[in-house]
Design a protein around this motif. Structure first.
Motif, short mmCIF file in Angstrom:
data_model
loop_
_atom_site.label_atom_id
_atom_site.label_comp_id
_atom_site.label_asym_id
_atom_site.label_seq_id
_atom_site.Cartn_x
_atom_site.Cartn_y
_atom_site.Cartn_z
N GLY A 1 14.93 33.42 83.68
CA GLY A 1 13.98 34.50 83.54
C GLY A 1 13.86 35.03 82.13
N ALA B 1 10.50 34.91 79.87
CA ALA B 1 9.87 36.19 79.51
C ALA B 1 9.64 36.29 78.02
CB ALA B 1 10.74 37.35 80.00
N SER C 1 6.51 37.73 87.71
CA SER C 1 7.82 37.91 88.34
C SER C 1 7.68 38.22 89.83
CB SER C 1 8.60 39.02 87.64
OG SER C 1 8.01 40.28 87.86
N LEU D 1 12.31 34.78 89.53
CA LEU D 1 12.09 35.43 88.24
C LEU D 1 11.95 36.95 88.38
CD1 LEU D 1 9.48 32.94 86.72
CD2 LEU D 1 11.96 32.95 86.39
N GLU D 2 12.20 37.47 89.56
CA GLU D 2 12.00 38.89 89.80
C GLU D 2 12.89 39.73 88.87
OE1 GLU D 2 11.75 41.98 93.59
OE2 GLU D 2 12.53 39.95 93.85
N MET E 1 12.57 39.87 85.61
CA MET E 1 12.72 39.35 84.25
C MET E 1 11.97 40.25 83.27
SD MET E 1 10.24 36.03 83.97
CE MET E 1 8.48 36.09 84.33
N GLY F 1 7.89 43.80 81.22
CA GLY F 1 8.42 43.34 82.51
C GLY F 1 9.62 44.18 82.89
#
Length: 275
Positions: free
Chosen positions: A70, A74, A118, A124-125, A127, A197
C-alpha cells in the motif's frame, strides 16, 4: 540524478536525488520524482544528461504508509498524478494566486483518487502517503506539502525548515512544549495528522511561495533522514556543499543517517541554485 538546468532571470538549478531502503526495511515506500515541463524530461534517481529549463520544473518527495504494497503504491501514484495534473494545467498559471489554487486542487484530487482506490481494493485499505512538492518557476519556489516529509532552505550557512510537520509531535514543538531534538526522538514522532489517503475524510495541505536566489540549496527529504540526523548535523554536512559535489553531499547525508539509525527508508533531493 544530476541535472544542471538554465532558468529565466539567470538562475540555474542543479540537483541530485538518492533513496535507500535502510537497514531494517525490506520494501522502499519512499518515492522521488520530477519533471522539466519545458522539455518533457522526467526525473527519477537515475542519471540524466543536462537539460535546459525554459519554464518550470517540479521535484517531489513522498513517503508511503500502511505497509504491504500500500505505501509503495500510494507514494508513487500521488507523485505521478501530481506531476500529470501540473503538466496538463501549467499553461493556465498566471501568477502566485493561480498556482496556489491549482496546487490545492491537485492535492485534493490526489486524496480523493487514492481514497477511492483503497476502498476498491481491501488489501490497500487505509494506504496513504506524505507528499512535498517543490515547484521552481522564474525566481520563485512554490511549495505544496502534506504530512511530515520536509523541505529546507540552506542559505548563508544557515538551515531553515520551510514546511511544518503535520503531526501531534510537530504541534507540540511549535507550541514550545518540545525542543527540536526532543521532537526528533519522541516515541510518537511517526504519527501524523495529515496525509493523502490514509482513511482521512479531509486534508489541509500547506502552500507557500518564497523567493530563491543565487547560492541557495534546497533539501527535500523524508523523515528517514530527519529522524536519524539532528538538524545541526545536517547543517554541518551542508556547510561543505558546492555546485560540484551535490552527489557526494547527498550520499554523505544518507550514509550518516544509516550510521546513526537507518531504521526507515531514506530519500532526499538536493538542489543548488546559481546565477
Amino acid at each position: 540524478y544530476v541535472t544542471p538546468m538554465f532558468k529565466p532571470h539567470n538562475l540555474i538549478l542543479s540537483s541530485y536525488s538518492i533513496t535507500d531502503v535502510g537497514i531494517n526495511r525490506e520494501n522502499n515506500e519512499d518515492h522521488c520524482s520530477g519533471k522539466d515541463f519545458s522539455s518533457g524530461k522526467v526525473f527519477t534517481t537515475n542519471i540524466f544528461e543536462s537539460v535546459v529549463l525554459e519554464d518550470t520544473i517540479i521535484q517531489i518527495i513522498a513517503d508511503g504508509m500502511w505497509g504491504c504494497m500500500g505505501g509503495e503504491i500510494a507514494c508513487e501514484f500521488c507523485s505521478h498524478y501530481f506531476i500529470l495534473e501540473m503538466d496538463e494545467n501549467i499553461v493556465h498559471i498566471k501568477g502566485s494566486s493561480s498556482i496556489t489554487f491549482l496546487r490545492e486542487g491537485i492535492m485534493q484530487k490526489c486524496h480523493s483518487k487514492l481514497t477511492k482506490r483503497s476502498h476498491q481494493d481491501k488489501s490497500l485499505e487505509g494506504m496513504g502517503t506524505t507528499l512535498t512538492a517543490a515547484i521552481f518557476k522564474e525566481d520563485s519556489l512554490h511549495i505544496s506539502h502534506v504530512g511530515d516529509s520536509r523541505l529546507y532552505r540552506f542559505r548563508d550557512k544557515q538551515l531553515k525548515q520551510l514546511t511544518e510537520d503535520q503531526s501531534p509531535v510537530g504541534e507540540l514543538q511549535r507550541s514550545g512544549y518540545l525542543s527540536k531534538e526532543a521532537a526528533r526522538t519522541h516515541p510518537d514522532r511517526h504519527l501524523i495528522d495529515q496525509a493523502l489517503g490514509g482513511g482521512l475524510p479531509f486534508i489541509n495541505p500547506q502552500h507557500k511561495s518564497v523567493a530563491i536566489e543565487h547560492g541557495d540549496f534546497i533539501l527535500i527529504c523524508t523523515d528517514g533522514l530527519t529522524d536519524s540526523i539532528p538538524e545541526n548535523q545536517i547543517q554541518s554536512i551542508l556547510n561543505g556543499a558546492t555546485p560540484n559535489n551535490l552527489k557526494a553531499i547527498s550520499q554523505s547525508l544518507v550514509e550518516t543517517a544509516l550510521e546513526l539509525d537507518g531504521s526507515d527508508n531514506i530519500t532526499l533531493t538536493l538542489v543548488y541554485i546559481s546565477g
